[in-house]
Scaffold this motif. Structure first.
Motif, PDB file in Angstrom:
ATOM      1  N   LYS A  60       0.801  -1.240   0.000  1.00  0.00           N
ATOM      2  CA  LYS A  60       0.000   0.000   0.000  1.00  0.00           C
ATOM      3  C   LYS A  60       0.832   1.289   0.000  1.00  0.00           C
ATOM      4  O   LYS A  60       0.443   2.263  -0.641  1.00  0.00           O
ATOM      5  CB  LYS A  60      -0.972  -0.022   1.178  1.00  0.00           C
ATOM      6  CG  LYS A  60      -2.101  -1.033   0.969  1.00  0.00           C
ATOM      7  CD  LYS A  60      -3.136  -0.998   2.079  1.00  0.00           C
ATOM      8  CE  LYS A  60      -4.268  -1.988   1.773  1.00  0.00           C
ATOM      9  NZ  LYS A  60      -5.297  -1.990   2.823  1.00  0.00           N
ATOM     10  N   PRO A  61       1.982   1.349   0.693  1.00  0.00           N
ATOM     11  CA  PRO A  61       2.760   2.603   0.654  1.00  0.00           C
ATOM     12  C   PRO A  61       3.264   2.968  -0.746  1.00  0.00           C
ATOM     13  O   PRO A  61       3.672   4.103  -0.977  1.00  0.00           O
ATOM     14  CB  PRO A  61       3.943   2.317   1.591  1.00  0.00           C
ATOM     15  CG  PRO A  61       3.483   1.211   2.479  1.00  0.00           C
ATOM     16  CD  PRO A  61       2.582   0.379   1.638  1.00  0.00           C
ATOM     17  N   TRP A  62       3.214   2.016  -1.680  1.00  0.00           N
ATOM     18  CA  TRP A  62       3.771   2.234  -3.015  1.00  0.00           C
ATOM     19  C   TRP A  62       2.688   2.467  -4.072  1.00  0.00           C
ATOM     20  O   TRP A  62       2.984   2.503  -5.265  1.00  0.00           O
ATOM     21  CB  TRP A  62       4.656   1.029  -3.403  1.00  0.00           C
ATOM     22  CG  TRP A  62       5.574   0.699  -2.274  1.00  0.00           C
ATOM     23  CD1 TRP A  62       5.461  -0.321  -1.394  1.00  0.00           C
ATOM     24  CD2 TRP A  62       6.706   1.467  -1.854  1.00  0.00           C
ATOM     25  NE1 TRP A  62       6.461  -0.261  -0.447  1.00  0.00           N
ATOM     26  CE2 TRP A  62       7.241   0.827  -0.708  1.00  0.00           C
ATOM     27  CE3 TRP A  62       7.323   2.623  -2.332  1.00  0.00           C
ATOM     28  CZ2 TRP A  62       8.355   1.309  -0.040  1.00  0.00           C
ATOM     29  CZ3 TRP A  62       8.432   3.092  -1.674  1.00  0.00           C
ATOM     30  CH2 TRP A  62       8.944   2.449  -0.542  1.00  0.00           C
ATOM     31  N   ALA A  63       1.472   2.640  -3.608  1.00  0.00           N
ATOM     32  CA  ALA A  63       0.354   2.896  -4.525  1.00  0.00           C
ATOM     33  C   ALA A  63       0.247   4.403  -4.775  1.00  0.00           C
ATOM     34  O   ALA A  63      -0.384   5.131  -4.013  1.00  0.00           O
ATOM     35  CB  ALA A  63      -0.942   2.343  -3.941  1.00  0.00           C
ATOM     36  N   HIS A  64       0.892   4.889  -5.841  1.00  0.00           N
ATOM     37  CA  HIS A  64       0.929   6.318  -6.152  1.00  0.00           C
ATOM     38  C   HIS A  64      -0.133   6.683  -7.195  1.00  0.00           C
ATOM     39  O   HIS A  64      -0.704   5.807  -7.854  1.00  0.00           O
ATOM     40  CB  HIS A  64       2.311   6.710  -6.679  1.00  0.00           C
ATOM     41  CG  HIS A  64       3.447   6.260  -5.810  1.00  0.00           C
ATOM     42  ND1 HIS A  64       3.421   6.375  -4.437  1.00  0.00           N
ATOM     43  CD2 HIS A  64       4.648   5.692  -6.114  1.00  0.00           C
ATOM     44  CE1 HIS A  64       4.551   5.907  -3.936  1.00  0.00           C
ATOM     45  NE2 HIS A  64       5.307   5.484  -4.935  1.00  0.00           N
ATOM     46  N   ASP A  65      -0.389   7.962  -7.331  1.00  0.00           N
ATOM     47  CA  ASP A  65      -1.368   8.438  -8.310  1.00  0.00           C
ATOM     48  C   ASP A  65      -0.823   8.283  -9.721  1.00  0.00           C
ATOM     49  O   ASP A  65       0.188   8.904 -10.089  1.00  0.00           O
ATOM     50  CB  ASP A  65      -1.703   9.916  -8.036  1.00  0.00           C
ATOM     51  CG  ASP A  65      -2.473  10.091  -6.740  1.00  0.00           C
ATOM     52  OD1 ASP A  65      -3.159   9.131  -6.329  1.00  0.00           O
ATOM     53  OD2 ASP A  65      -2.360  11.168  -6.126  1.00  0.00           O
ATOM     54  N   HIS A  66      -1.489   7.463 -10.504  1.00  0.00           N
ATOM     55  CA  HIS A  66      -1.118   7.254 -11.912  1.00  0.00           C
ATOM     56  C   HIS A  66      -2.216   6.398 -12.543  1.00  0.00           C
ATOM     57  O   HIS A  66      -2.864   5.608 -11.850  1.00  0.00           O
ATOM     58  CB  HIS A  66       0.235   6.531 -12.021  1.00  0.00           C
ATOM     59  CG  HIS A  66       0.877   6.638 -13.376  1.00  0.00           C
ATOM     60  ND1 HIS A  66       0.468   5.891 -14.460  1.00  0.00           N
ATOM     61  CD2 HIS A  66       1.896   7.412 -13.816  1.00  0.00           C
ATOM     62  CE1 HIS A  66       1.209   6.207 -15.510  1.00  0.00           C
ATOM     63  NE2 HIS A  66       2.095   7.136 -15.136  1.00  0.00           N
ATOM     64  N   GLU A  67      -2.382   6.565 -13.812  1.00  0.00           N
ATOM     65  CA  GLU A  67      -3.354   5.716 -14.488  1.00  0.00           C
ATOM     66  C   GLU A  67      -2.848   4.281 -14.510  1.00  0.00           C
ATOM     67  O   GLU A  67      -1.632   4.043 -14.476  1.00  0.00           O
ATOM     68  CB  GLU A  67      -3.578   6.217 -15.921  1.00  0.00           C
ATOM     69  CG  GLU A  67      -2.326   6.185 -16.782  1.00  0.00           C
ATOM     70  CD  GLU A  67      -2.516   6.875 -18.123  1.00  0.00           C
ATOM     71  OE1 GLU A  67      -2.026   6.329 -19.128  1.00  0.00           O
ATOM     72  OE2 GLU A  67      -3.140   7.944 -18.144  1.00  0.00           O
ATOM     73  N   PRO A  68      -3.730   3.295 -14.561  1.00  0.00           N
ATOM     74  CA  PRO A  68      -3.300   1.891 -14.550  1.00  0.00           C
ATOM     75  C   PRO A  68      -2.399   1.569 -15.751  1.00  0.00           C
ATOM     76  O   PRO A  68      -2.611   2.065 -16.853  1.00  0.00           O
ATOM     77  CB  PRO A  68      -4.620   1.114 -14.642  1.00  0.00           C
ATOM     78  CG  PRO A  68      -5.646   2.049 -14.091  1.00  0.00           C
ATOM     79  CD  PRO A  68      -5.203   3.420 -14.508  1.00  0.00           C
ATOM     80  N   VAL A  69      -1.389   0.757 -15.492  1.00  0.00           N
ATOM     81  CA  VAL A  69      -0.464   0.290 -16.536  1.00  0.00           C
ATOM     82  C   VAL A  69      -0.288  -1.215 -16.340  1.00  0.00           C
ATOM     83  O   VAL A  69       0.003  -1.671 -15.242  1.00  0.00           O
ATOM     84  CB  VAL A  69       0.914   0.998 -16.431  1.00  0.00           C
ATOM     85  CG1 VAL A  69       1.875   0.443 -17.479  1.00  0.00           C
ATOM     86  CG2 VAL A  69       0.766   2.508 -16.587  1.00  0.00           C
ATOM     87  N   LYS A  70      -0.454  -1.982 -17.437  1.00  0.00           N
ATOM     88  CA  LYS A  70      -0.461  -3.444 -17.308  1.00  0.00           C
ATOM     89  C   LYS A  70       0.929  -4.073 -17.235  1.00  0.00           C
ATOM     90  O   LYS A  70       1.304  -4.693 -16.262  1.00  0.00           O
ATOM     91  CB  LYS A  70      -1.247  -4.076 -18.464  1.00  0.00           C
ATOM     92  CG  LYS A  70      -2.753  -4.017 -18.274  1.00  0.00           C
ATOM     93  CD  LYS A  70      -3.179  -4.930 -17.116  1.00  0.00           C
ATOM     94  CE  LYS A  70      -4.706  -4.888 -16.915  1.00  0.00           C
ATOM     95  NZ  LYS A  70      -5.087  -5.634 -15.690  1.00  0.00           N
ATOM     96  N   GLY A  71       1.720  -3.948 -18.281  1.00  0.00           N
ATOM     97  CA  GLY A  71       2.975  -4.687 -18.367  1.00  0.00           C
ATOM     98  C   GLY A  71       4.194  -3.877 -17.976  1.00  0.00           C
ATOM     99  O   GLY A  71       4.149  -2.650 -17.837  1.00  0.00           O
ATOM    100  N   LEU A  72       5.343  -4.574 -17.848  1.00  0.00           N
ATOM    101  CA  LEU A  72       6.593  -3.915 -17.459  1.00  0.00           C
ATOM    102  C   LEU A  72       7.058  -2.937 -18.532  1.00  0.00           C
ATOM    103  O   LEU A  72       7.485  -1.823 -18.219  1.00  0.00           O
ATOM    104  CB  LEU A  72       7.673  -4.966 -17.191  1.00  0.00           C
ATOM    105  CG  LEU A  72       9.069  -4.412 -16.864  1.00  0.00           C
ATOM    106  CD1 LEU A  72       9.047  -3.584 -15.581  1.00  0.00           C
ATOM    107  CD2 LEU A  72      10.087  -5.547 -16.747  1.00  0.00           C
ATOM    108  N   LEU A  73       6.981  -3.338 -19.788  1.00  0.00           N
ATOM    109  CA  LEU A  73       7.442  -2.460 -20.867  1.00  0.00           C
ATOM    110  C   LEU A  73       6.679  -1.146 -20.873  1.00  0.00           C
ATOM    111  O   LEU A  73       7.270  -0.056 -20.989  1.00  0.00           O
ATOM    112  CB  LEU A  73       7.305  -3.164 -22.216  1.00  0.00           C
ATOM    113  CG  LEU A  73       7.747  -2.363 -23.449  1.00  0.00           C
ATOM    114  CD1 LEU A  73       9.213  -1.952 -23.332  1.00  0.00           C
ATOM    115  CD2 LEU A  73       7.514  -3.176 -24.719  1.00  0.00           C
ATOM    116  N   ASP A  74       5.368  -1.219 -20.725  1.00  0.00           N
ATOM    117  CA  ASP A  74       4.551  -0.003 -20.682  1.00  0.00           C
ATOM    118  C   ASP A  74       4.884   0.842 -19.454  1.00  0.00           C
ATOM    119  O   ASP A  74       4.861   2.076 -19.511  1.00  0.00           O
ATOM    120  CB  ASP A  74       3.059  -0.365 -20.695  1.00  0.00           C
ATOM    121  CG  ASP A  74       2.613  -0.922 -22.039  1.00  0.00           C
ATOM    122  OD1 ASP A  74       3.283  -0.625 -23.046  1.00  0.00           O
ATOM    123  OD2 ASP A  74       1.603  -1.660 -22.076  1.00  0.00           O
TER     124      ASP A  74
END
Length: 599
Positions: free
Chosen positions: A399-413
């Motif tokens: 939970k401490p690492w859940a920052h504001d950003h749109e969802p991103v699926k894969g590592l490359l993205d």
């Protein structure tokens, strides 16, 4: 009237029944008295305080089968006469150095790493000092044999290669009797315990009771690299069953044949173990947790940190060694730690542990709140980038690492979106740093810093060759398991190894020599800074961000000194007064595997 000490000595020399036990009593009494007369130490330096004439050794046949005191063909003519060895050995005399040369020659004949591992384990059970002399003098060659990656295969096949117990096995059958079980161990002056429940061995999963190879290997390194006496080290496996079907159906499996106990039954067994350890060995015994599954690893560390001297190598040791590499790498990539962006593949105990220590170090350097420094660090788990919209479904340590950003699926993205300067793999899944990922990192950074930390080698996120080739020789690379040097475009690159063995032996020595009663995060930061300071310009010239293992005992002494200094600074040290020169004191505490002379 004959004193009790003289009676004991006479009993030993006459070779009466129970001679080894009597000898042990005499040795311990002599050591303790010697220690008390000098500096008040309680066993950290006892080996160095024995004068040759104070120890009498048991007779011939028993002596040859006691690994702690056996010297094989190195027994002199006088020793063979004095200790009834004449005729029990061939007439040739051989120095320890010549024995070492012969064994290294033999080991190099084996083509299969597991055969080398078994040969080393046989040596440890036959001649303890020669085992450690061999390991110390040939550490870069033998570390992969007694530790990762070979120890992983050894654990997988432990039931087949098992010969004699090298530690304590505490199973559910011992519930209610754990204190008695601890007292069955022949040594009472234990300084460090390495314990596993075998549920997450390296990247190999649940190996149950066969995980014992990990505590045995770790404690071998505590002695070889950190200088703790072998007799002060205790490997423990907590056996609560296994969910590994292959093992449950294996006729040679050595553990409980049942599914893993969980919940209250598991918690009660661990509580009894931790209580018994403290009662039997005291407040200052170090308990190092190894290869527990994520949910148990975090809970155990959180639960027992306030009451015991505990350390989780997967969470804290990994974090400390990786932070050291990052601090050293700044000399190659430039900027301060706070200037960089970090992206992790893997959000388990290793990933989140490393992330937290990086955030702590940035906070320490910049005086910024920890909540702010965490925002420089992003984590990707099996469901994609950890972002605030996922917060409700996340495990507490994510939970401490859940920052504001749109969802991103894969590592490359995620690489393309976050644009990290540092990519760290702790996923336990091999081949996940693909060519596209490395090329993306290279397009963003002049010198991308890529750490593929998962063990063993088969689980590494990418190989050294892949990292250097795909980045066109621009990557600064380190891995969890060792890789050979790589030649690319007529230049030789030497990959570094972010190996916990750099940290935990010196860290443990620092705790023990200061008499620390608790572990504090600032001690981990001190260990990281001490290791980073050991990297020389000649290492940087090869692209290395870690020093060579050939100098590991000196490195461990420097780490121990910094950790001990922090313990004194924080008021957590009980060994008083504080030694003036902590580095020299650390070196003086270290076990020496050189043969002793017997009268």
């Amino acid at each position: 009237m004959v004193s009790k000490s003289s009676q004991l000595r006479r009993a030993v020399v006459l070779g009466c029944g129970g001679e080894r036990k009597v000898w042990a009593l005499l040795e311990r009494r002599t050591m303790m008295n010697g220690v008390e007369k000098t500096n008040g130490e309680d066993l950290a330096t006892e080996e160095q305080l024995i004068t040759p004439w104070t120890v009498s050794v048991a007779s011939g046949y028993t002596l040859l089968r006691d690994p702690r005191h056996n010297k094989g063909l190195a027994f002199t003519v006088d020793e063979r006469d004095a200790h009834y060895l004449r005729g029990l050995l061939p007439p040739a005399l051989m120095t320890q150095e010549l024995q070492e040369k012969k064994l290294m020659h033999n080991l190099r004949q084996y083509e299969v790493p597991l055969q080398r591992y078994m040969a080393m384990m046989d040596l440890q059970e036959r001649n303890e000092r020669l085992f450690y002399k061999l390991l110390i003098d040939n550490v870069e060659e033998l570390l992969p044999v007694v530790y990762t990656p070979t120890v992983g295969e050894a654990c997988q096949k432990y039931g087949t290669i098992f010969r004699r117990p090298q530690g304590l096995y505490i199973s559910l059958k011992e519930k209610g009797k754990i204190l008695e079980v601890l007292k069955n161990w022949p040594e009472s002056n234990i300084q460090v315990i390495v314990v596993t429940d075998g549920e997450r061995i390296l990247g190999l999963g649940d190996l149950g009771c066969q995980g014992m190879g990990i505590p045995v290997g770790k404690l071998s390194l505590y002695t070889a690299l950190g200088g703790l006496r072998p007799s002060a080290c205790l490997p423990v496996t907590i056996d609560v069953g296994t969910n590994n079907e292959k093992l449950l159906n294996d006729e040679f499996y050595i553990g409980l044949r049942q599914r893993r106990a969980t919940g209250q039954e598991y918690a009660e067994l661990l509580e009894e173990f931790m209580t018994a350890v403290k009662k039997n060995y005291g407040e200052k015994v170090l308990v190092q947790f190894e290869d527990f599954a994520n949910h148990n690893a975090f809970e155990l560390l959180e639960k027992y940190s306030p009451t015991h001297l505990v350390f989780n190598d997967d969470i804290q040791g990994t974090a400390s060694v990786v932070l050291a590499g990052l601090l050293a790498a700044l000399k190659l990539v430039g900027g301060a730690l706070a200037d960089h962006r970090f992206l992790f593949l893997g959000a388990g105990e290793a990933g989140t542990g490393i992330a937290e220590l990086i955030a702590l170090e940035i906070s320490k350097q910049t005086k910024a709140p920890l909540e702010e420094t965490r925002k420089k660090i992003w984590l990707v788990d099996s469901k994609g980038l950890i972002v605030s919209s996922r917060k409700e479904s996340l495990q507490h340590f994510k939970k401490p690492w859940a920052h504001d950003h749109e969802p991103v699926k894969g590592l490359l993205d995620a690489v393309k979106a976050i644009k990290p300067t540092v990519l760290i793999g702790s996923s336990g899944v091999g081949k996940t740093f693909t060519k596209e990922v490395v090329e993306a990192m290279t397009s963003i950074n002049e010198k991308p810093l890529i750490l593929a930390l998962s063990n063993p080698t088969s689980q590494s996120e990418c190989t050294a060759e892949e990292a250097y080739t795909w980045s066109k020789g621009r990557a600064i690379f380190a891995s969890g398991s060792p890789f050979d040097p790589v030649e690319y475009n007529r230049k030789v690159f030497v990959p570094g190894q972010a190996n916990n063995a750099y940290i935990f032996p010196g860290f443990g020595l620092g705790l023990i020599m200061s008499g620390a009663i608790r572990v504090h995060d600032d001690m981990l930061l001190a260990a990281s800074e001490a290791l980073a300071a050991q990297v020389k310009q000649e290492n940087f010239d090869k692209g290395l961000i870690y020093p060579p293992f050939s100098n590991i005992r000196n490195i461990s002494a420097n780490i121990a000194a910094k950790v001990a200094a922090k313990a004194y600074e924080l008021g957590l040290a009980s060994r008083l007064p504080r030694p003036k020169d902590l580095v020299k004191y650390a070196e003086s505490c270290m076990y020496s595997p050189v043969y002793r002379s017997y009268r």
